[in-house]
Each structure stands twice: as structure tokens, then as C-alpha cells.
Design a protein around this motif. Structure first.
Motif, PDB file in Angstrom:
ATOM      1  N   LEU A  16     -23.090  14.326 -10.705  1.00 23.67           N
ATOM      2  CA  LEU A  16     -23.439  14.508 -12.029  1.00 23.67           C
ATOM      3  C   LEU A  16     -24.688  14.331 -12.529  1.00 23.67           C
ATOM      4  O   LEU A  16     -25.453  14.823 -13.514  1.00 23.67           O
ATOM      5  CB  LEU A  16     -22.261  13.504 -12.866  1.00 23.67           C
ATOM      6  CG  LEU A  16     -21.158  13.543 -12.752  1.00 23.67           C
ATOM      7  CD1 LEU A  16     -20.127  12.689 -13.454  1.00 23.67           C
ATOM      8  CD2 LEU A  16     -20.393  14.757 -13.195  1.00 23.67           C
ATOM      9  N   ASP A  17     -25.584  13.516 -11.714  1.00 21.03           N
ATOM     10  CA  ASP A  17     -26.765  13.294 -12.083  1.00 21.03           C
ATOM     11  C   ASP A  17     -27.648  14.642 -11.893  1.00 21.03           C
ATOM     12  O   ASP A  17     -28.943  14.656 -12.333  1.00 21.03           O
ATOM     13  CB  ASP A  17     -27.380  12.212 -11.242  1.00 21.03           C
ATOM     14  CG  ASP A  17     -27.290  12.432  -9.527  1.00 21.03           C
ATOM     15  OD1 ASP A  17     -26.342  13.262  -9.197  1.00 21.03           O
ATOM     16  OD2 ASP A  17     -27.923  11.700  -8.837  1.00 21.03           O
ATOM     17  N   ILE A  19     -26.291  17.793 -12.433  1.00 21.47           N
ATOM     18  CA  ILE A  19     -25.739  18.729 -13.198  1.00 21.47           C
ATOM     19  C   ILE A  19     -26.673  19.003 -14.541  1.00 21.47           C
ATOM     20  O   ILE A  19     -26.968  20.276 -14.777  1.00 21.47           O
ATOM     21  CB  ILE A  19     -24.401  18.472 -13.651  1.00 21.47           C
ATOM     22  CG1 ILE A  19     -23.518  18.649 -12.255  1.00 21.47           C
ATOM     23  CG2 ILE A  19     -23.974  19.432 -14.935  1.00 21.47           C
ATOM     24  CD1 ILE A  19     -22.076  18.256 -12.794  1.00 21.47           C
ATOM     25  N   VAL A  20     -26.886  17.873 -15.188  1.00 24.59           N
ATOM     26  CA  VAL A  20     -27.697  18.243 -16.452  1.00 24.59           C
ATOM     27  C   VAL A  20     -29.120  18.903 -16.300  1.00 24.59           C
ATOM     28  O   VAL A  20     -29.470  19.769 -17.043  1.00 24.59           O
ATOM     29  CB  VAL A  20     -27.902  16.933 -17.448  1.00 24.59           C
ATOM     30  CG1 VAL A  20     -28.853  17.066 -18.604  1.00 24.59           C
ATOM     31  CG2 VAL A  20     -26.359  16.424 -17.691  1.00 24.59           C
ATOM     32  N   PRO A  21     -29.920  18.461 -15.384  1.00 26.46           N
ATOM     33  CA  PRO A  21     -31.126  19.098 -15.128  1.00 26.46           C
ATOM     34  C   PRO A  21     -31.123  20.328 -14.746  1.00 26.46           C
ATOM     35  O   PRO A  21     -31.757  21.287 -15.153  1.00 26.46           O
ATOM     36  CB  PRO A  21     -31.917  18.096 -14.085  1.00 26.46           C
ATOM     37  CG  PRO A  21     -31.350  16.897 -14.027  1.00 26.46           C
ATOM     38  CD  PRO A  21     -29.843  17.221 -14.520  1.00 26.46           C
ATOM     39  N   LEU A  23     -28.544  22.415 -15.519  1.00 27.01           N
ATOM     40  CA  LEU A  23     -28.074  23.210 -16.624  1.00 27.01           C
ATOM     41  C   LEU A  23     -29.460  23.309 -17.588  1.00 27.01           C
ATOM     42  O   LEU A  23     -29.687  24.630 -18.108  1.00 27.01           O
ATOM     43  CB  LEU A  23     -27.055  22.380 -17.393  1.00 27.01           C
ATOM     44  CG  LEU A  23     -26.553  23.180 -18.762  1.00 27.01           C
ATOM     45  CD1 LEU A  23     -26.158  24.540 -18.328  1.00 27.01           C
ATOM     46  CD2 LEU A  23     -25.588  22.065 -19.513  1.00 27.01           C
ATOM     47  N   VAL A  24     -30.127  22.475 -17.789  1.00 26.69           N
ATOM     48  CA  VAL A  24     -31.376  22.682 -18.725  1.00 26.69           C
ATOM     49  C   VAL A  24     -32.378  23.793 -18.023  1.00 26.69           C
ATOM     50  O   VAL A  24     -32.815  24.608 -18.760  1.00 26.69           O
ATOM     51  CB  VAL A  24     -32.241  21.372 -19.012  1.00 26.69           C
ATOM     52  CG1 VAL A  24     -33.567  21.532 -19.593  1.00 26.69           C
ATOM     53  CG2 VAL A  24     -31.311  20.476 -19.532  1.00 26.69           C
TER      54      VAL A  24
END
Length: 45
Positions: A16-17, A19-21, A23-24
Motif C-alpha cells: 500500500l505504501d 500504490i499511491v506514488p 498511481l500519481v
């Protein structure tokens, strides 16, 4: 190829740490899509 793709996604689903970067980065690198193409993708449910 299908199995390799499945394995890649399965093995990374709990990071999860990361996934966001990712995606961005993907959203910034992807060019905008014209509205007419988005309308073609709509479905009538």
C-alpha cells in the motif's frame, strides 16, 4: 503472459505504501483523453 501478469499484480496488491506514488506517477504521465473518446466508452446500463 496472462499468468505472468496475474502473478505481478497478485504479488503487489498489499504494498500500500507504493500504490499511491505509482498511481500519481501514472496519472501525471498519461496524456489527457478527448471527451469524444470518453463518451464512446460509456455504457448504457
Amino acid at each position: 503472459r496472462y499468468l505472468a501478469e496475474f502473478e505481478y499484480r497478485f504479488n503487489r496488491r498489499f504494498k500500500l505504501d507504493v500504490i499511491v506514488p505509482r498511481l500519481v506517477r501514472a496519472s501525471v504521465q498519461t496524456p489527457p483523453m478527448p471527451g469524444r473518446l470518453l463518451k464512446l466508452a460509456e455504457t448504457s446500463w
